[in-house]
Design an enzyme around this catalytic site. Structure first.
Site, PDB file in Angstrom:
ATOM      1  N   SER A   1       0.826  -1.205   0.000  1.00 34.38           N
ATOM      2  CA  SER A   1       0.000   0.000   0.000  1.00 34.38           C
ATOM      3  C   SER A   1       0.867   1.265   0.000  1.00 34.38           C
ATOM      4  O   SER A   1       1.662   1.440  -0.908  1.00 34.38           O
ATOM      5  CB  SER A   1      -0.941  -0.069   1.207  1.00 34.38           C
ATOM      6  OG  SER A   1      -2.022   0.774   0.987  1.00 34.38           O
TER       7      SER A   1
ATOM      8  N   HIS B   1      -7.422  -5.365  -0.708  1.00 31.58           N
ATOM      9  CA  HIS B   1      -6.241  -4.559  -0.450  1.00 31.58           C
ATOM     10  C   HIS B   1      -5.343  -5.222   0.595  1.00 31.58           C
ATOM     11  O   HIS B   1      -5.806  -5.580   1.673  1.00 31.58           O
ATOM     12  CB  HIS B   1      -6.715  -3.190   0.067  1.00 31.58           C
ATOM     13  CG  HIS B   1      -5.657  -2.158   0.061  1.00 31.58           C
ATOM     14  ND1 HIS B   1      -5.052  -1.718  -1.094  1.00 31.58           N
ATOM     15  CD2 HIS B   1      -5.081  -1.460   1.066  1.00 31.58           C
ATOM     16  CE1 HIS B   1      -4.164  -0.799  -0.796  1.00 31.58           C
ATOM     17  NE2 HIS B   1      -4.153  -0.618   0.509  1.00 31.58           N
TER      18      HIS B   1
HETATM   19  C1  GTR Z   1      -5.377   4.486   1.587  1.00 33.92           C
HETATM   20  C2  GTR Z   1      -4.803   5.367   0.526  1.00 33.92           C
HETATM   21  C3  GTR Z   1      -4.042   4.542  -0.409  1.00 33.92           C
HETATM   22  C4  GTR Z   1      -3.114   3.591   0.288  1.00 33.92           C
HETATM   23  C5  GTR Z   1      -3.660   3.071   1.576  1.00 33.92           C
HETATM   24  C6  GTR Z   1      -2.716   2.475   2.568  1.00 33.92           C
HETATM   25  O1  GTR Z   1      -6.286   5.083   2.387  1.00 33.92           O
HETATM   26  O2  GTR Z   1      -5.840   6.014  -0.062  1.00 33.92           O
HETATM   27  O3  GTR Z   1      -3.387   5.341  -1.336  1.00 33.92           O
HETATM   28  O4  GTR Z   1      -1.887   4.138   0.450  1.00 33.92           O
HETATM   29  O5  GTR Z   1      -4.309   4.012   2.307  1.00 33.92           O
HETATM   30  O6  GTR Z   1      -1.547   2.779   2.637  1.00 33.92           O
HETATM   31  O7  GTR Z   1      -3.188   1.702   3.343  1.00 33.92           O
END
Ligand code: GTR
Length: 440
Positions: A275, A418
């Site tokens: 992420s 994610h």
């Molecule tokens: C989210 C963000 C992403 C990503 C993520 C993370 O909220 O929008 O770009 O970086 O966080 O790092 O968990």
């Protein structure tokens, strides 16, 4: 089953890609948020907008890059400077004498299968904070320096890895205080499989990103950027480094340490992060060409996904003052309203990794991160890899979830959302082995 996409598979893969778009549209209700920071998010392919990507192989003066020489002596530097000026900001040079203290050397770990070393790295000669603990394991039976997978973690080392011998770490909590890890939470995200890495003959190392700098607006004061800030400077320059650049800089210091540790083959160090830390490893790999291989997992917007596609998160979302503007150079925010004037995009970030291998891991339900936008960036970085004698994805059709492409540019979309999933591990290990394991 893993397989490589070959030319015979291109046609079916293109079909899959079309199906994916249709499927993606039918699943809009899945997870992704409709509006973030008051800005609506789009998940409909037909509405991503028209765009033209800047050509990574065309110099600022119009010269077309026709060979590796022009790429490495001219165009690569231009692109790197553009990312510094417009997106991540400019990082300071490495410190002259890196100070580190090894406080645990080659202790037996994982039932004797590994040797564990822990070191504290200090970032300057005259300050003791911030400091970063690096935890590393090498296979116990290793006779020669080993290649290493370095994972930058959301969590302190003592909770990233399941090993009671690891020094108790501290993490930053929501109240901006450092508390013993384990009490203050910290996102997990990654089902790490350290023994599996060791079994393949690789070492594994990790460090906590909060040791470098805490991840909140104003965190610079407590972290690395505070250490380098000029006293009395109020307004940061438009190209001042953001938190992502700070975390990346810290990763390079871990590599400085590996260069001094005879157990590690510092010419074969891979970096991996999830992420925002996927964005971090991309920028670390771009800046520091000593990193041999880069694995960004679900790095999404401002990582491996094309910013010009208005799908899922976009620059306006990510740089909203209530969200993550502090990750970037101040200038980056201006592109939220006008992404087409940004002189770079994700395919150029990937091209800065070339000719070194890069593996993009995404998730089919992680629409906020735009997996197809990552795939298209990888396709568009292909010509740079090919110019340097390497193999890009060699297809323009996105493989379905579960199938991996493991060329010099690799792509794997897991079936899920994610973060890192157990299904990612065989792919990661195969990619490492294929590209970093020497024939003995
Ligand atoms: C989210 C963000 C992403 C990503 C993520 C993370 O909220 O929008 O770009 O970086 O966080 O790092 O968990």
């Amino acid at each position: 089953m893993l397989h490589k996409i070959d030319m015979k598979k291109i046609l079916p893969a293109i079909t899959v890609c079309v199906l994916f778009s249709a499927k993606a549209q039918s699943q809009i209700a899945d997870f992704p948020p409709d509006t973030v920071a008051g800005i609506p998010a789009n998940y409909i392919e037909a509405k991503v907008g028209e765009y033209t990507l800047p050509d990574p192989l065309k110099c600022a003066d119009g010269q077309i890059v026709a060979d590796a020489e022009v790429w490495s002596s001219k165009r690569r530097d231009e692109i790197l400077a553009l990312f510094e000026q417009h997106q991540f900001g400019k990082s300071p040079q490495a410190p002259k004498n890196l100070r580190f203290e090894v406080f645990d050397r080659e202790s037996a770990a994982f039932d004797g299968k590994a040797k564990r070393t822990q070191a504290t790295i200090y970032f300057t000669n005259d300050a003791d904070e911030p400091k970063m603990d690096v935890l590393m394991y090498v296979p116990a039976e290793a006779k020669k320096p080993v290649p290493m997978l370095l994972y930058i973690s959301f969590r302190a080392n003592s909770v990233t890895v399941d090993d009671p011998g690891v020094k108790q770490g501290f993490i930053w909590n929501r109240e901006r205080k450092k508390v013993p890890a384990g009490e203050g939470g910290g996102r997990r995200f990654a089902p790490l499989n350290v023994p599996a890495v060791l079994e393949r003959g690789f070492g594994f190392a990790t460090a906590y990103y909060g040791d470098i700098e805490p991840d909140f607006d104003g965190g610079a004061e407590y972290g690395l950027r505070g250490l380098f800030a000029k006293k009395g400077t109020q307004q940061p320059e438009p190209d001042a480094w953001g938190a992502i650049a700070a975390w990346s800089w810290g990763l390079s210091r871990a590599l400085d340490y590996f260069e001094k540790d005879e157990k590690v083959d510092a010419s074969r160090v891979a970096i991996m992060g999830v992420s925002r830390l996927g964005k971090t490893v991309l920028w670390a790999g771009a800046l520091d060409q000593r990193f041999a291989l880069v694995i960004p997992v679900c790095s999404g917007e401002s990582g491996a996904a094309l910013s010009r596609r208005n799908y899922g998160e976009n620059i306006a979302h990510i740089t909203a003052p209530t969200r993550f503007d502090y990750w970037f150079a101040p200038r980056y925010q201006q592109y939220g309203d006008d992404v087409n004037s940004l002189p770079v995009d994700a395919h150029m970030l990937l091209s800065l990794i070339a000719p070194r291998p890069v593996l993009l891991i995404t998730g089919n339900t992680d629409k906020w991160s735009d997996p197809y936008g990552e795939f298209l960036a990888a396709v568009a970085a292909g010509p740079v890899y090919e110019l340097l004698g390497k193999q890009g994805l060699s297809t323009e059709g996105m493989p379905p979830a579960g199938d991996a492409i493991l060329n010099d540019i690799g792509f794997f979309m897991h079936d899920g959302g994610h973060g890192m999933l157990p299904a990612d591990w065989p792919v990661i290990l195969d990619f490492l082995q294929q590209h970093l394991q020497k024939e003995e």
